[in-house]
Design a protein around this motif. Structure first.
Motif, PDB file in Angstrom:
ATOM      1  N   ALA A 186       0.628  -0.847   0.016  1.00  0.00           N
ATOM      2  CA  ALA A 186       0.298   0.071   0.059  1.00  0.00           C
ATOM      3  C   ALA A 186       1.129   1.237   0.217  1.00  0.00           C
ATOM      4  O   ALA A 186       0.540   2.160  -0.317  1.00  0.00           O
ATOM      5  CB  ALA A 186      -0.725  -0.016   1.447  1.00  0.00           C
ATOM      6  N   ILE A 187       1.611   1.489   1.453  1.00  0.00           N
ATOM      7  CA  ILE A 187       2.800   2.576   1.322  1.00  0.00           C
ATOM      8  C   ILE A 187       3.700   2.661  -0.764  1.00  0.00           C
ATOM      9  O   ILE A 187       3.377   3.889  -1.083  1.00  0.00           O
ATOM     10  CB  ILE A 187       3.697   2.621   2.189  1.00  0.00           C
ATOM     11  CG1 ILE A 187       2.941   2.687   3.112  1.00  0.00           C
ATOM     12  CG2 ILE A 187       4.806   3.620   2.165  1.00  0.00           C
ATOM     13  CD1 ILE A 187       4.368   2.467   4.668  1.00  0.00           C
ATOM     14  N   ALA A 188       4.095   1.534  -1.235  1.00  0.00           N
ATOM     15  CA  ALA A 188       4.523   1.417  -2.597  1.00  0.00           C
ATOM     16  C   ALA A 188       3.472   2.239  -3.565  1.00  0.00           C
ATOM     17  O   ALA A 188       3.709   2.864  -3.721  1.00  0.00           O
ATOM     18  CB  ALA A 188       5.289   0.542  -2.850  1.00  0.00           C
ATOM     19  N   HIS A 189       2.139   1.577  -3.412  1.00  0.00           N
ATOM     20  CA  HIS A 189       1.668   2.341  -3.880  1.00  0.00           C
ATOM     21  C   HIS A 189       0.974   3.459  -3.861  1.00  0.00           C
ATOM     22  O   HIS A 189       1.263   4.277  -4.975  1.00  0.00           O
ATOM     23  CB  HIS A 189      -0.186   1.426  -3.855  1.00  0.00           C
ATOM     24  CG  HIS A 189      -1.461   1.873  -4.774  1.00  0.00           C
ATOM     25  ND1 HIS A 189      -1.056   1.873  -6.323  1.00  0.00           N
ATOM     26  CD2 HIS A 189      -2.761   2.820  -4.328  1.00  0.00           C
ATOM     27  CE1 HIS A 189      -2.330   2.763  -6.835  1.00  0.00           C
ATOM     28  NE2 HIS A 189      -2.990   2.521  -5.408  1.00  0.00           N
ATOM     29  N   ASP A 190       0.733   4.110  -2.709  1.00  0.00           N
ATOM     30  CA  ASP A 190       1.020   5.722  -2.739  1.00  0.00           C
ATOM     31  C   ASP A 190       1.603   6.350  -2.974  1.00  0.00           C
ATOM     32  O   ASP A 190       1.164   7.244  -3.450  1.00  0.00           O
ATOM     33  CB  ASP A 190       0.804   6.049  -1.012  1.00  0.00           C
ATOM     34  CG  ASP A 190       0.170   7.492  -0.243  1.00  0.00           C
ATOM     35  OD1 ASP A 190      -0.728   7.752  -1.456  1.00  0.00           O
ATOM     36  OD2 ASP A 190       0.728   7.760   0.332  1.00  0.00           O
ATOM     37  N   LYS A 191       3.008   6.021  -3.107  1.00  0.00           N
ATOM     38  CA  LYS A 191       4.415   6.530  -3.345  1.00  0.00           C
ATOM     39  C   LYS A 191       4.229   7.255  -5.489  1.00  0.00           C
ATOM     40  O   LYS A 191       4.736   7.167  -5.667  1.00  0.00           O
ATOM     41  CB  LYS A 191       5.579   5.539  -3.397  1.00  0.00           C
ATOM     42  CG  LYS A 191       5.657   5.968  -1.075  1.00  0.00           C
ATOM     43  CD  LYS A 191       7.358   5.530  -1.386  1.00  0.00           C
ATOM     44  CE  LYS A 191       8.038   5.537   0.350  1.00  0.00           C
ATOM     45  NZ  LYS A 191       8.971   5.204   0.874  1.00  0.00           N
ATOM     46  N   ARG A 192       3.992   5.943  -6.010  1.00  0.00           N
ATOM     47  CA  ARG A 192       3.741   5.496  -7.040  1.00  0.00           C
ATOM     48  C   ARG A 192       2.621   6.654  -7.596  1.00  0.00           C
ATOM     49  O   ARG A 192       3.045   7.241  -8.275  1.00  0.00           O
ATOM     50  CB  ARG A 192       2.989   4.529  -7.953  1.00  0.00           C
ATOM     51  CG  ARG A 192       3.265   4.216  -9.464  1.00  0.00           C
ATOM     52  CD  ARG A 192       2.600   1.879  -9.584  1.00  0.00           C
ATOM     53  NE  ARG A 192       2.208   2.557 -10.907  1.00  0.00           N
ATOM     54  CZ  ARG A 192       1.377   1.900 -11.402  1.00  0.00           C
ATOM     55  NH1 ARG A 192       0.988   0.665 -10.449  1.00  0.00           N
ATOM     56  NH2 ARG A 192       1.386   1.389 -12.594  1.00  0.00           N
ATOM     57  N   ILE A 193       1.629   6.840  -7.143  1.00  0.00           N
ATOM     58  CA  ILE A 193       0.138   7.781  -7.307  1.00  0.00           C
ATOM     59  C   ILE A 193       0.887   9.166  -6.734  1.00  0.00           C
ATOM     60  O   ILE A 193       0.399  10.465  -7.372  1.00  0.00           O
ATOM     61  CB  ILE A 193      -1.166   7.328  -6.482  1.00  0.00           C
ATOM     62  CG1 ILE A 193      -1.216   7.152  -5.225  1.00  0.00           C
ATOM     63  CG2 ILE A 193      -1.558   6.230  -7.718  1.00  0.00           C
ATOM     64  CD1 ILE A 193      -2.816   6.738  -4.811  1.00  0.00           C
ATOM     65  N   ARG A 194       1.490   9.101  -5.703  1.00  0.00           N
ATOM     66  CA  ARG A 194       2.054  10.904  -5.470  1.00  0.00           C
ATOM     67  C   ARG A 194       3.370  11.250  -6.454  1.00  0.00           C
ATOM     68  O   ARG A 194       3.449  12.708  -6.685  1.00  0.00           O
ATOM     69  CB  ARG A 194       2.731  10.925  -3.781  1.00  0.00           C
ATOM     70  CG  ARG A 194       1.775  10.592  -3.355  1.00  0.00           C
ATOM     71  CD  ARG A 194       2.139  10.720  -2.019  1.00  0.00           C
ATOM     72  NE  ARG A 194       1.163  10.357  -0.865  1.00  0.00           N
ATOM     73  CZ  ARG A 194       0.681  10.782  -0.086  1.00  0.00           C
ATOM     74  NH1 ARG A 194       1.299  12.733   0.092  1.00  0.00           N
ATOM     75  NH2 ARG A 194      -0.202  11.264   0.893  1.00  0.00           N
TER      76      ARG A 194
END
Length: 162
Positions: free
Chosen positions: A110-118
């Protein structure tokens, strides 16, 4: 009537939400999870819920759907359910050690996904976006702008008022 210069914001938002949601599903699935499992795990980890009814409300899904997910999670050893000794009709849901491990694995996804969309956005832009999305949610929930007294107009010049 003039043709709009942009797509309706609701259409853009819905398409964006589907794209981001699918990417999140894929990120979680790569680590053996799903959005419902993640939502249940993070809720159990970060909030104190007294029973399944409170858990369903916190996660935002119907009781029968929650029961389906909890059955699978219990079968997979991620959670335990026990009857509340003070009220036998109430089930208390708790994470197991395996549930804790899955939570931490999915948290990384989830953290990696959040970094990706940011990516490509400044902290200020993210703050602005979060505020705008909150205002959109408030608008459709009835807590938004007063349509009668709004000076907003669609790009085609239509105010939406008759």
């Amino acid at each position: 009537m003039q043709k709009p210069t942009t797509a309706p914001i609701g259409v853009v938002l819905a398409k964006t939400a589907k794209t981001v949601g699918r990417a999140f599903d894929q990120a979680l699935a790569a680590d053996g999870g799903s959005q419902p499992v993640w939502q249940i795990l993070i809720t159990l980890k970060t909030r104190r819920v007294a029973n399944q009814r409170e858990l369903a409300a916190a996660v935002g899904i119907q009781g029968a759907t929650l029961t389906h997910h909890l059955n699978a999670m219990e079968g997979g050893g991620l959670i335990t359910r026990r009857r509340d000794p003070d009220n036998r009709r109430v089930h208390v849901v708790e994470l197991t050690d395996e549930g804790e491990a899955v939570f931490h694995r999915l948290a990384k996804a989830a953290i990696a996904h959040d970094k990706r969309i940011r990516a490509g956005f400044s902290d200020e832009e993210i703050t602005t976006l979060a505020g705008l999305l909150s205002r959109l949610a408030a608008n459709v929930a009835g807590g938004g702008i007063d349509q009668e007294n709004s000076d907003w107009t669609h790009p085609n010049g239509d105010s939406g008022q008759d």
